[in-house]
Scaffold this active site. Structure first.
Site, PDB file in Angstrom:
ATOM      1  N   HIS B  42      -8.700  -3.960   0.210  1.00 42.04           N
ATOM      2  CA  HIS B  42      -8.901  -3.424  -1.135  1.00 42.04           C
ATOM      3  C   HIS B  42     -10.323  -3.677  -1.632  1.00 42.04           C
ATOM      4  CE1 HIS B  42      -7.138  -1.994  -4.924  1.00 42.04           C
ATOM      5  NE2 HIS B  42      -8.032  -2.774  -5.512  1.00 42.04           N
ATOM      6  N   HIS B  88      -2.830   2.318  -7.856  1.00 41.45           N
ATOM      7  CA  HIS B  88      -2.050   1.136  -8.197  1.00 41.45           C
ATOM      8  C   HIS B  88      -0.667   1.314  -7.589  1.00 41.45           C
ATOM      9  CE1 HIS B  88      -2.569  -2.282 -11.291  1.00 41.45           C
ATOM     10  NE2 HIS B  88      -3.407  -2.393 -10.303  1.00 41.45           N
TER      11      HIS B  88
END
Lengths: 226, 721
Positions: B42, B88
């Site tokens: 990420h 998300h």
């Protein structure tokens, strides 16, 4: 004589800029932006309590804003017989202050509602003078708690005193709803007894400019100025 | 340090040895936490970096490409547009309401960190099959969460997409995009300017929420994990974010801030390391000064992902003024450290250095992998049997498939008109907002065709970019730049890695041809649960503009009697993947024929015709043709009880997909002008019919208008309830 007005900003207000533009563009007069912690209001013809989520809608929509420092001045302004308009969260604040009757509870489907709605005027007052009887206005709503509720006694008072300013109605075409959020008697906006204070859920400040989908929101300011 | 602890932190033993060797000492637990946060997919893109580097990221209008909180493009005068999309996904599966809400919160902070005021959001959401209660729960939670956050902070939601497909059953996708307006001479960057500058903490207090969120987002799931991981999901407070946004924008416009970073994924760790790295400086932070919601250890403070927090650098002399402004907005504020010249990241707690690392090792030495990948096999050509297909059934197939139905149920839960500058709301081919106080408009669209990309990742990605492009063109918006969100399953599978590599390649080809550079983006990998990988879903967010709001096209029918023309080239029946899938002709992914090669020059040629005709005011309405073909495009265009009467050689043609496909509505009196224009440009067109009142008529067969429209408009809600 030029028309003077003001918009109150609370923490969490998010339609204050929209309301300021609405007033500047349509009244061509002085427009003030007042922070909620102020303790004085300039002498103006109209005060708007704008939409948004004042204080995050925590506790209850409008409940905390109704205790802000500026509110004493807002009440004085209304008692002076000058115009006070609460839009959406502003309407909720007005009921919390007690300047308007009833309460705004959650929409019948328990979901936020952001879409165009259709309204027409019910009883005449200075906010809707320029609107013809049975004229259908298209104005957006954006609320979670816009379902107007009051007890029967209050409802009768509102009717007898002709305090119901706007009611939801069907639009011209299919697939439009009679009563978008479940409000009692499809009430979209009410005034106080003296009819100088109006609270309404639809957002006229989002329907006045040439590029907006509708310009019907102009009629409210035009009514006040005329 | 024991192996188990290292692996728990998502690091491989090889990665750990690199660190150990460099430092030549053991790591503190806090330091291990920092590497865990900074070296996961990420934050450091270790799998995708090699390929992402190949993307075009610059042209004459790019002010800021990838690498900052958001990309920024030039919109003439002093106007800049900042935008970015971010995923998300995992949090939204574990806790749909807060997961999606904080997704919106995070992307908005990325925008206002640049000094830009957010003016629009979009979201691309994908779920599994609606038949499961779980999907209904996720859909309700995600839509509620997105709405709750965006509505409260007061940024209009102007569009996006919502799809349902079985591979997302245990991996729903939530990608949120935000667009902001910034004055070009007032853009803020994360690079600190001076040694000795104060590092200040602004916003909500730090709590336990979201600890290890970023490493969770880089992990493969199993269903049992869900409960265990729930505490890693952050909780959002949009009211706080509204105050934070207003406070920060006021600080920035008052010139009181040197630089700013959002504490997003990996919280204070990632924001401070990035600050040091960008400025080629060091940071010293005293963790005892961090405002806390509850007692926390140094380790927890470093890795907390509590929301609505910012890190800024200010000149010492401005400390008092900054405090005053933030007090007005009722925002917590604390000086927690300073910029040093050591090029080291130092965190102190209880008078002890718990972290003391060179910035270099964390950032420059972050792993970068060249993972093995396979190129998909060439597909055999096959002729499908269309003889049993009936027009009525085709219409029913669309009207019983959530993907084709009107999604008002979703976007009516979003405020799309707040800020008073919205011109096109969700449900049209692209959302459009005006730049406040000007005649300029910004259009944006998010798209992805996962089925195409699974069939052929390279060509499929070209189609995806082209679809976004068409969405903007249909409104007479000039496409300008792209943000992307690459959602894939595990890159450790060489087939998946091949899809990633080839689709990035396709993105590059299309972006170069359209001159729409990629200025920001996000990668979300490991989207697979119980061994079921999602379809490759690299979502494109494309932004464009028109300098004159009066030239914008509508996607809705304007007037009864107007003619309907089709531009573009129909894909053959055998090569229209969504036709084959949604009309239940092909079931298994291996059955599909390869995609037709998409001719990007042809896309551009037809797009230019649409733009020119729009400027000539010859187009009354226009919509692009995508999934569901002409028929679906026409359904979306219906308005004020207007329908259509069309004639085509073969009704199946109405459901085929297109390259450079547009439906345009023109007045009869403009017919000559339009057709001679198109002929001159050697752009083929097809006149298929006209707009009629309250009717749908195909090859003289009449359908019940209100029956079809009722299903189209209202069945979504019925099916999902």
């Amino acid at each position: 004589m030029s028309f003077k007005s003001a918009v109150i900003t609370f923490p969490g207000s998010n339609c204050d800029r929209d309301a300021l533009c609405y007033l500047k563009d349509l009244t061509k007069g002085e427009v003030h932006n007042i922070w909620h912690e102020e303790t004085s209001l300039p002498k103006v013809d109209l005060v708007i309590l704008p939409g948004g989520f004042s204080f995050g809608d925590y506790l209850r929509s409008g409940a905390m804003a109704s205790k802000s420092k500026i509110i004493d001045e807002v009440v004085k302004h209304a008692n002076d017989n000058r115009y006070l308009l609460g839009i959406c969260n502003g309407f909720q604040i007005l009921t919390e202050i007690g300047l308007l009757e009833g309460a705004l509870i959650r929409n019948k489907k328990l979901k936020f509602l952001g879409k165009n709605c259709f309204i027409k005027k019910k009883f005449k007052n200075n906010f809707n003078l320029s609107i013809k009887d049975n004229q259908i206005l298209q104005i957006p709503v954006a609320h979670n708690e816009g379902n107007f509720y009051c007890d029967t006694e209050t409802l009768n008072l509102l009717k007898n005193n002709e305090q119901i300013a706007f009611e939801y109605c069907k639009g011209e075409f299919s697939n439009t709803e009679e009563n978008i959020n479940g409000s009692i008697e499809a009430i979209a906006g009410i005034t106080n007894k003296k009819k100088n204070v109006l609270g309404m859920m639809p957002h006229p400040e989002r329907a006045y400019s040439d590029f907006h989908q509708s310009q019907d929101g102009r009629l409210i300011i035009e009514s006040l100025i005329s | 340090m024991n192996e188990e602890l290292i692996l728990q932190h998502g690091l491989t033993l090889d990665e750990f040895h690199v660190i150990r060797k460099y430092l030549n000492r053991d790591l503190s637990i806090e330091e291990l936490g920092i590497f865990s946060a900074m070296w996961n997919e990420h934050c450091c893109y270790k799998t995708s970096k090699k390929w992402l580097k190949k993307l075009p990221t610059d042209n004459e209008i790019v002010i800021q490409g990838p690498g900052e909180n958001a990309g920024v493009i030039d919109l003439q005068d002093n106007d800049g547009i900042a935008f970015k999309i971010e995923s998300h996904n995992h949090p939204s599966y574990i806790e749909p309401f807060n997961g999606s809400a904080t997704g919106v919160g995070g992307i908005l902070r990325d925008i206002f960190t640049m000094g830009a005021r957010p003016i629009a959001t979009l979201d691309s959401i994908r779920f599994g099959l609606i038949e499961t209660e779980k999907t209904k729960y996720l859909l309700n939670g995600v839509v509620n969460g997105i709405g709750h956050y965006g509505n409260c902070i007061g940024i209009p939601n102007i569009g996006g997409e919502c799809e349902f497909e079985s591979t997302y059953d245990f991996n729903n996708l939530v990608n949120a995009m935000a667009v902001g307006h910034v004055q070009k001479d007032k853009i803020f960057y994360s690079k600190p300017k001076s040694i000795g500058g104060l590092i200040v903490y602004i916003g909500s207090k730090t709590g336990k929420d979201g600890i290890h969120g970023a490493s969770m987002a880089s992990d493969v799931f199993s269903e049992e994990d869900e409960d265990e991981k729930r505490p890693s999901v952050q909780v959002g407070d949009p009211f706080m974010e509204k105050l934070l946004m207003e406070g920060c924008l006021e600080l920035m416009s008052s010139g009181l801030i040197e630089s700013m970073q959002d504490m997003g994924a990996a919280g204070i760790t990632s924001s401070s390391v990035e600050m040091a790295s960008k400025g080629n400086v060091g940071v010293y932070i005293n963790l005892d000064k961090v405002p806390l919601r509850q007692p926390l250890s140094a380790y927890e403070i470093l890795l907390s992902e509590s929301q609505e927090r910012m890190l800024a650098v200010i000149d010492k002399k401005n400390n008092h003024k900054v405090r005053e402004i933030l007090q007005k907005w009722q925002i917590d504020y604390e000086v927690i450290g300073e910029i040093t010249d050591t090029k080291r990241v130092v965190f102190e707690s209880n008078n002890k250095k718990v972290v003391d690392l060179p910035v270099e090792i964390i950032v420059n030495d972050a792993p970068e992998y060249d993972r093995e990948f396979y190129i998909p096999k060439k597909r055999k050509n096959k002729d499908f049997d269309f003889s049993k297909i009936k027009l009525e059934d085709m219409i029913i197939n669309l009207l019983t498939n959530l993907n084709y139905l009107d999604k008002s149920w979703v976007f009516d839960q979003y405020d799309s008109t707040v800020m008073g500058d919205t011109i096109r709301e969700p449900g049209q081919s692209s959302g459009i907002v005006k730049i406040h106080g000007t005649q300029k408009v910004i259009g944006a669209s998010t798209d992805c065709n996962p089925l195409y990309i699974r069939i052929n990742p390279y060509e499929g990605m070209k189609y995806t970019v082209a679809e976004s492009y068409r969405n903007l063109i249909a409104c007479n918006i000039n496409p300008l730049a792209i943000t992307n969100n690459l959602n894939f399953a595990s890159p450790l599978d060489p087939n998946i890695m091949g899809e990633l590599v080839l689709s990035i390649h396709g993105l590059k080809t299309a972006a170069v041809k359209f001159n729409t550079p990629i200025v920001s983006g996000n990668v979300s990998l490991y989207n697979q649960t119980n061994e079921i990988p999602i379809k490759p879903t690299p979502v494109i967010g494309m932004v464009g503009s028109n300098m004159d709001l009066n030239k914008i096209n509508t996607n809705k029918f304007c007037e009864i009697g107007n003619k309907i023309l089709i531009l573009g080239k129909q894909l053959t029946k055998n090569c229209s993947p969504y036709l084959l899938q949604d009309q239940k002709i092909a079931f298994n992914i291996c059955e599909f024929n390869d995609l037709e090669v998409l001719d990007l020059d042809f896309e551009k040629k037809i797009a230019n015709c649409v733009l020119e005709l729009s400027d000539l005011k010859c187009i009354m309405s226009c919509n692009d043709i995508s999934r569901g073909g002409i028929f679906s495009a026409l359904l979306k265009m219906q308005y004020k009880d207007m329908g259509f009467r069309v004639k085509v050689p073969d009704p199946i043609d109405l459901f085929c997909e297109y390259s450079a496909g547009y439906v345009i509505e023109i007045r009869s009196k403009d017919f000559e002008k339009v057709t001679s224009f198109l002929t001159k440009k050697s752009a083929e067109y097809l006149e298929i019919g006209e707009i009629i009142k309250e009717g749908i008529e195909i090859n003289s067969k009449k359908f019940d208008y209100f029956d079809i429209m009722n299903k189209y408009r209202n069945d979504f809600e019925k099916i999902i309830s």
